[in-house]
Write an enzyme that holds these catalytic residues in place. Sequence first.
Site, PDB file in Angstrom:
ATOM      1  N   THR A  48       0.803  -1.273   0.145  1.00  0.00           N
ATOM      2  CA  THR A  48       0.045   0.111   0.044  1.00  0.00           C
ATOM      3  C   THR A  48       0.826   1.353   0.032  1.00  0.00           C
ATOM      4  O   THR A  48       0.625   1.966  -0.961  1.00  0.00           O
ATOM      5  CB  THR A  48      -1.059  -0.022   1.363  1.00  0.00           C
ATOM      6  OG1 THR A  48      -1.665  -0.988   1.151  1.00  0.00           O
ATOM      7  CG2 THR A  48      -1.732   1.167   0.998  1.00  0.00           C
ATOM      8  N   TYR A 111     -12.233  -6.114  -5.380  1.00  0.00           N
ATOM      9  CA  TYR A 111     -13.441  -5.494  -6.026  1.00  0.00           C
ATOM     10  C   TYR A 111     -14.836  -5.884  -5.384  1.00  0.00           C
ATOM     11  O   TYR A 111     -15.592  -4.895  -5.104  1.00  0.00           O
ATOM     12  CB  TYR A 111     -13.322  -5.569  -7.498  1.00  0.00           C
ATOM     13  CG  TYR A 111     -14.261  -4.800  -8.363  1.00  0.00           C
ATOM     14  CD1 TYR A 111     -14.150  -3.274  -8.571  1.00  0.00           C
ATOM     15  CD2 TYR A 111     -15.510  -5.373  -8.939  1.00  0.00           C
ATOM     16  CE1 TYR A 111     -15.184  -2.600  -9.188  1.00  0.00           C
ATOM     17  CE2 TYR A 111     -16.261  -4.695  -9.457  1.00  0.00           C
ATOM     18  CZ  TYR A 111     -16.131  -3.320  -9.727  1.00  0.00           C
ATOM     19  OH  TYR A 111     -17.166  -2.673 -10.596  1.00  0.00           O
ATOM     20  N   TYR A 141      -2.904 -10.271   3.838  1.00  0.00           N
ATOM     21  CA  TYR A 141      -2.985  -8.978   3.970  1.00  0.00           C
ATOM     22  C   TYR A 141      -4.148  -8.363   4.347  1.00  0.00           C
ATOM     23  O   TYR A 141      -5.263  -8.104   3.614  1.00  0.00           O
ATOM     24  CB  TYR A 141      -2.370  -8.225   2.427  1.00  0.00           C
ATOM     25  CG  TYR A 141      -2.108  -6.829   2.720  1.00  0.00           C
ATOM     26  CD1 TYR A 141      -2.026  -6.200   4.132  1.00  0.00           C
ATOM     27  CD2 TYR A 141      -1.613  -6.070   1.680  1.00  0.00           C
ATOM     28  CE1 TYR A 141      -1.739  -4.703   4.244  1.00  0.00           C
ATOM     29  CE2 TYR A 141      -1.214  -4.616   1.873  1.00  0.00           C
ATOM     30  CZ  TYR A 141      -1.297  -4.163   3.008  1.00  0.00           C
ATOM     31  OH  TYR A 141      -0.832  -2.897   3.056  1.00  0.00           O
ATOM     32  N   LYS A 171      -0.122  -9.830   7.516  1.00  0.00           N
ATOM     33  CA  LYS A 171       0.252  -8.464   7.879  1.00  0.00           C
ATOM     34  C   LYS A 171      -1.195  -7.945   8.444  1.00  0.00           C
ATOM     35  O   LYS A 171      -2.449  -7.553   7.624  1.00  0.00           O
ATOM     36  CB  LYS A 171       0.598  -7.850   6.889  1.00  0.00           C
ATOM     37  CG  LYS A 171       0.807  -6.069   7.040  1.00  0.00           C
ATOM     38  CD  LYS A 171       1.556  -5.459   5.890  1.00  0.00           C
ATOM     39  CE  LYS A 171       2.071  -3.954   6.078  1.00  0.00           C
ATOM     40  NZ  LYS A 171       0.771  -3.079   6.561  1.00  0.00           N
TER      41      LYS A 171
END
Length: 304
Positions: A48, A111, A141, A171
């Site tokens: 990110t 999405y 993630y 994470k």
Amino acid sequence: MNKAVRGVYAAAISPFRADGSLDTDKLVGYCQYLMNEGGCDGVAPTGTTGEGNSIGLNDKLVLPKAFAKAGIPTERVIFGTGACSTADAILLSRNAVEHGFQNVLVLPPFYYKAPSDEGLYRYFAQLIEGVGSDALRVYLYHFPQMSAVPFSTDVVMRLKNDFGAIIAGLKDSSGDFEQSRAFADATGGVRGGFDIYPSSEAMYFEGKSAGCAGIISGSTNVFANKVKAAIKAGGGDAFEAVKTARALAAKYPLMAAMKQIEAWRSSDDNWLRMAPPLVPLSDAQRISLRADLDALEPTGAATL
């Protein structure tokens, strides 16, 4: 080593050329800096903070070969390879493994919102089967604020139980330490061979006590050496300095602030380029950030 070393990671920022493409050589050099003078145990590029979802597939595919050519230790890199398309995630992950970088950080397909646990399980099962390598190490993630697709502990445990060491960790960018603790309690954390990384250095000591493996943070692009000093000191005033630095970073758009600080450190304003829709700091933000850094490091802010 098959698995990424535990410790302090930077979610590395990404340098762009004037045409918007990724500057691969500069990113390689920057990650080498982070793992040396920058104080990091490892790096997590194209996540990110690295604007990974704004980087083209072709640019991301050349990175593992470039890192390998530079001699960067494979156990100190976790490449972001998540994509909405399972086929793209397979391509990126397989490419990383083929160049020796078996540790990958994978977002859920983001999405379509509110997918079932069964749907998430099938995505990761298809990814693992598509890569087809026992060397693969997947770090899930969890970043619900951005992806809007959270991981439940149930789906994490199902993946861990079914795929063993391939599901290496997670994470947690939720910013909620109790969520990190819940993942650690469910999986056993490092004692259970599952490496959980909260996303803030302010959680480092609490995380280690709960069974987390370290941190992967955007602000450790700049402040990793403060974290290392706090670890060496065992907390105390050194850790208060870490929390102050993290709070400073949180006042600004993180990616833009980290790029601005790197531009100052390296005397290279090309670092200010960002992939739309993200933009650099405004003049007012830049002036404020400079003043905050000067107050934080009155004798050495200009060298940050």
